[in-house]
Motif scaffolding. Sequence first.
Motif, mmCIF file in Angstrom:
data_model
loop_
_atom_site.group_PDB
_atom_site.id
_atom_site.type_symbol
_atom_site.label_atom_id
_atom_site.label_comp_id
_atom_site.label_asym_id
_atom_site.label_seq_id
_atom_site.Cartn_x
_atom_site.Cartn_y
_atom_site.Cartn_z
ATOM 1 N N TYR A 32 16.422 -46.961 34.078
ATOM 2 C CA TYR A 32 15.454 -45.975 34.542
ATOM 3 C C TYR A 32 14.340 -46.596 35.379
ATOM 4 C CZ TYR A 32 17.357 -42.147 31.866
ATOM 5 O OH TYR A 32 18.183 -41.154 31.402
ATOM 6 N N ALA A 33 14.086 -45.956 36.505
ATOM 7 C CA ALA A 33 12.872 -46.274 37.254
ATOM 8 C C ALA A 33 11.679 -45.696 36.505
ATOM 9 C CB ALA A 33 12.944 -45.678 38.658
ATOM 10 N N MET A 34 10.565 -46.381 36.622
ATOM 11 C CA MET A 34 9.349 -45.944 35.949
ATOM 12 C C MET A 34 8.242 -45.716 36.978
ATOM 13 S SD MET A 34 10.223 -45.913 32.780
ATOM 14 C CE MET A 34 8.608 -45.699 31.989
ATOM 15 N N GLY A 35 7.373 -44.823 36.651
ATOM 16 C CA GLY A 35 6.262 -44.561 37.556
ATOM 17 C C GLY A 35 4.990 -44.236 36.802
ATOM 18 N N TRP A 36 3.885 -44.371 37.497
ATOM 19 C CA TRP A 36 2.586 -43.965 36.975
ATOM 20 C C TRP A 36 1.993 -42.915 37.915
ATOM 21 C CZ3 TRP A 36 0.610 -45.275 32.312
ATOM 22 C CH2 TRP A 36 1.168 -46.369 31.655
ATOM 23 N N PHE A 37 1.462 -41.884 37.308
ATOM 24 C CA PHE A 37 0.793 -40.810 38.035
ATOM 25 C C PHE A 37 -0.583 -40.625 37.414
ATOM 26 C CE2 PHE A 37 4.373 -38.982 40.435
ATOM 27 C CZ PHE A 37 5.425 -39.653 39.839
ATOM 28 N N ARG A 38 -1.451 -39.928 38.105
ATOM 29 C CA ARG A 38 -2.761 -39.641 37.525
ATOM 30 C C ARG A 38 -3.236 -38.265 37.966
ATOM 31 N NH1 ARG A 38 -6.447 -44.086 40.885
ATOM 32 N NH2 ARG A 38 -6.259 -43.109 42.956
ATOM 33 N N GLN A 39 -4.095 -37.695 37.133
ATOM 34 C CA GLN A 39 -4.664 -36.393 37.442
ATOM 35 C C GLN A 39 -6.140 -36.408 37.101
ATOM 36 O OE1 GLN A 39 -2.712 -32.985 35.655
ATOM 37 N NE2 GLN A 39 -3.558 -31.635 37.210
ATOM 38 N N ALA A 40 -6.943 -36.269 38.124
ATOM 39 C CA ALA A 40 -8.390 -36.189 37.954
ATOM 40 C C ALA A 40 -8.781 -34.738 37.699
ATOM 41 C CB ALA A 40 -9.089 -36.722 39.199
#
Length: 123
Positions: A32-40
């Motif tokens: 699996y590819a992994m990612g980071w996201f964010r929400q302000a």
Amino acid sequence: QVQLVESGGGLVQTGASLRLSCAASGLTFDVYAMGWFRQAPRKEREFVASISGSGSVTYYVDSVKGRFTISRDNAKNTAYLQMNSLKPEDTAVYFCAADSTYTKVKVGGPRYWGQGTQVTVSS
């Protein structure tokens, strides 16, 4: 059942560093590819960084290039986001995500998501 559990968030001052961790279970991690996201607050969730299953390919949004580093330890089923030189505009809830298709992680459509960890950077 796939679970992604983030940790490592907190309240820091401008210029400080934090390392986020994402512990994965219920999947063959190195596939699996992994990612980071964010929400302000009051903003849409945005992509931050991604890494391929082997760890050989990474990609970052321009606003974090040179400051953030995504990595993974496939032996520990864990992905990381090292965040240096933090700025107030980095304040957000950070989510990790996983998908067997790398491009889905990059474009914001990964299948699996964690619950998020709060990062607050004070000025």
